[in-house]
Design a protein around this motif. Structure first.
Motif, PDB file in Angstrom:
ATOM      1  N   ASN A 176     -12.899 -43.836   7.171  1.00 27.28           N
ATOM      2  CA  ASN A 176     -13.873 -43.984   8.241  1.00 27.28           C
ATOM      3  C   ASN A 176     -13.888 -45.417   8.779  1.00 27.28           C
ATOM      4  O   ASN A 176     -14.057 -45.650   9.983  1.00 27.28           O
ATOM      5  N   GLN A 177     -13.694 -46.369   7.892  1.00 28.99           N
ATOM      6  CA  GLN A 177     -13.660 -47.775   8.287  1.00 28.99           C
ATOM      7  C   GLN A 177     -12.491 -48.049   9.232  1.00 28.99           C
ATOM      8  O   GLN A 177     -12.657 -48.690  10.276  1.00 28.99           O
ATOM      9  N   TYR A 178     -11.315 -47.559   8.871  1.00 32.25           N
ATOM     10  CA  TYR A 178     -10.137 -47.750   9.733  1.00 32.25           C
ATOM     11  C   TYR A 178     -10.258 -46.936  11.018  1.00 32.25           C
ATOM     12  O   TYR A 178      -9.812 -47.355  12.084  1.00 32.25           O
ATOM     13  N   ARG A 179     -10.857 -45.761  10.913  1.00 29.49           N
ATOM     14  CA  ARG A 179     -11.004 -44.913  12.087  1.00 29.49           C
ATOM     15  C   ARG A 179     -11.884 -45.579  13.140  1.00 29.49           C
ATOM     16  O   ARG A 179     -11.660 -45.440  14.349  1.00 29.49           O
ATOM     17  N   SER A 180     -12.911 -46.306  12.696  1.00 27.18           N
ATOM     18  CA  SER A 180     -13.829 -46.959  13.632  1.00 27.18           C
ATOM     19  C   SER A 180     -13.134 -48.036  14.464  1.00 27.18           C
ATOM     20  O   SER A 180     -13.651 -48.483  15.485  1.00 27.18           O
ATOM     21  N   GLN A 181     -11.948 -48.451  14.021  1.00 33.53           N
ATOM     22  CA  GLN A 181     -11.208 -49.494  14.730  1.00 33.53           C
ATOM     23  C   GLN A 181     -10.166 -48.908  15.690  1.00 33.53           C
ATOM     24  O   GLN A 181      -9.456 -49.660  16.367  1.00 33.53           O
ATOM     25  N   GLU A 216     -15.771 -35.833  12.106  1.00 32.53           N
ATOM     26  CA  GLU A 216     -16.775 -36.598  11.366  1.00 32.53           C
ATOM     27  C   GLU A 216     -16.352 -36.724   9.906  1.00 32.53           C
ATOM     28  O   GLU A 216     -16.012 -35.737   9.253  1.00 32.53           O
ATOM     29  N   ASP A 276      -8.355 -47.316  18.851  1.00 32.89           N
ATOM     30  CA  ASP A 276      -8.428 -47.226  20.304  1.00 32.89           C
ATOM     31  C   ASP A 276      -7.352 -46.227  20.710  1.00 32.89           C
ATOM     32  O   ASP A 276      -6.156 -46.526  20.593  1.00 32.89           O
ATOM     33  N   LEU A 304     -11.003 -39.263  15.879  1.00 36.36           N
ATOM     34  CA  LEU A 304     -12.281 -39.790  16.364  1.00 36.36           C
ATOM     35  C   LEU A 304     -13.316 -38.678  16.520  1.00 36.36           C
ATOM     36  O   LEU A 304     -14.523 -38.909  16.367  1.00 36.36           O
ATOM     37  N   TYR A 356     -14.625 -43.360   2.741  1.00 36.06           N
ATOM     38  CA  TYR A 356     -15.247 -44.571   3.276  1.00 36.06           C
ATOM     39  C   TYR A 356     -14.203 -45.458   3.958  1.00 36.06           C
ATOM     40  O   TYR A 356     -14.413 -45.958   5.075  1.00 36.06           O
TER      41      TYR A 356
END
Length: 314
Positions: free
Chosen positions: A102-107, A27, A109, A24, A99
């Motif tokens: 980053n998509q999976y990382r944004s989910q 970047e 917790d 997280l 891409y």
């Protein structure tokens, strides 16, 4: 037994949470493209690349005289040049993998994360790294052709080649293949501009060095005597240095003499003092010292000069 199992689960969860937080905090930059929304695109991404040769980097501290350096560069430049279609596919894969990561990382917790989630993201980033290395490998010839034209007596081919590879890696990260022009055009300007700036800065440094009074480096206020070196040791190192000093450029000679108290008055200068004199950063002086010592060790192997690293006064 139950207590041990609970402690294991707690430790495991903490490790997973730590890995998640690192992801997280990291970047993930990528060049987006409308085609990334295509559900079939992922199946077109290559699975792996033979990039083992990328481990043999040329160390700028070794210099042009290092054994095997030119052979290594020659070997790295044998890869076939990318066609326009190959280039497009590789850059699309490189950015798409980041891409998705980053998509999976944004989910994520970090308090409720699984091993599978982390491994999926890490695998995507690893695959992106392999694609990046493949693009670099296939463009090594371009780096060599550019820096060969820029090499001067003040900056060696090996040093420019190493810097050129690092500049190309940055160019790979920023290149947008969808604009329609070839990567070689973009990379050529980035590498040549960096090389010419480095040469210009090196000339300024050399000019500033030549303006210094002959014994200023040994007479500066703040210089301290080296208490670790007896007369016999100092005499021996001085003699060895005089025998091998021609392997160093003028700036490296100044740094070695100043750092190891090999000048007339047996005093040493700090990295900061030398940085102020030469108009470069303290860390750059440290790097130049390491490079100079590596050169001297290479030509005086088996002598007392190998002990020189133990005699530095930081």
């Amino acid at each position: 037994m139950v207590v041990c199992s609970m402690e294991y689960d707690v430790c495991r969860n903490e490790r997973l949470s730590c890995r998640a937080r690192k992801l997280l905090d990291q970047e993930i930059e990528f060049i987006s493209n409308p085609c990334f929304g295509d559900a079939n695109l992922e199946s077109e991404i290559p699975g792996d690349f033979a990039t083992s040769s990328m481990g043999a980097w040329v160390d700028p501290g070794q210099g042009a005289s290092s054994s095997g350096g030119s052979t290594t560069i020659s070997r790295l430049c044998r890869a076939d040049v990318l066609s326009a279609e190959e280039e497009k596919k590789l850059f699309r894969s490189f950015n798409f993998l980041k891409y998705k990561a980053n998509q999976y990382r944004s989910q994520l917790d970090p308090d409720w994360v699984t091993e599978d989630q982390l491994e999926l993201i890490e695998q995507l980033l690893h695959r992106a790294q392999l694609v990046r290395d493949e693009i670099l490998r296939r463009n090594m010839r371009l780096v060599a052709s550019i820096v060969k034209k820029c090499t001067t007596t003040g900056v060696s081919f090996d040093e420019l080649f190493s810097d050129g590879c690092l500049t190309m890696l940055k160019a790979i990260d920023k290149f947008d293949y969808s604009r329609g022009f070839r990567f070689s055009t973009y990379a050529y300007h980035a590498i040549s501009n960096f090389a010419y700036r480095k040469i210009a800065n090196r000339k300024k440094e050399r000019a500033k060095y030549k303006q210094l009074p002959p014994e200023q480096s040994m007479e500066e206020t703040g210089a301290v005597k080296n208490p670790l070196m007896g007369t016999d040791t100092w005499d021996e190192l001085s003699e060895l240095l005089n025998q091998s000093i021609d392997t160093l450029d003028e700036r490296e000679q100044l740094i070695v003499k100043s750092r190891f108290a090999l000048g007339k008055h047996r005093k040493t200068l700090t990295f900061q003092k030398l940085a102020d004199q030469l108009g470069i950063s303290k860390e750059r002086v440290r790097q130049l010292e390491q490079r100079a010592v590596a050169k001297l060790k290479a030509v005086t192997q088996g002598t007392r000069l190998e002990l020189i690293r133990d005699l530095v006064c930081d």
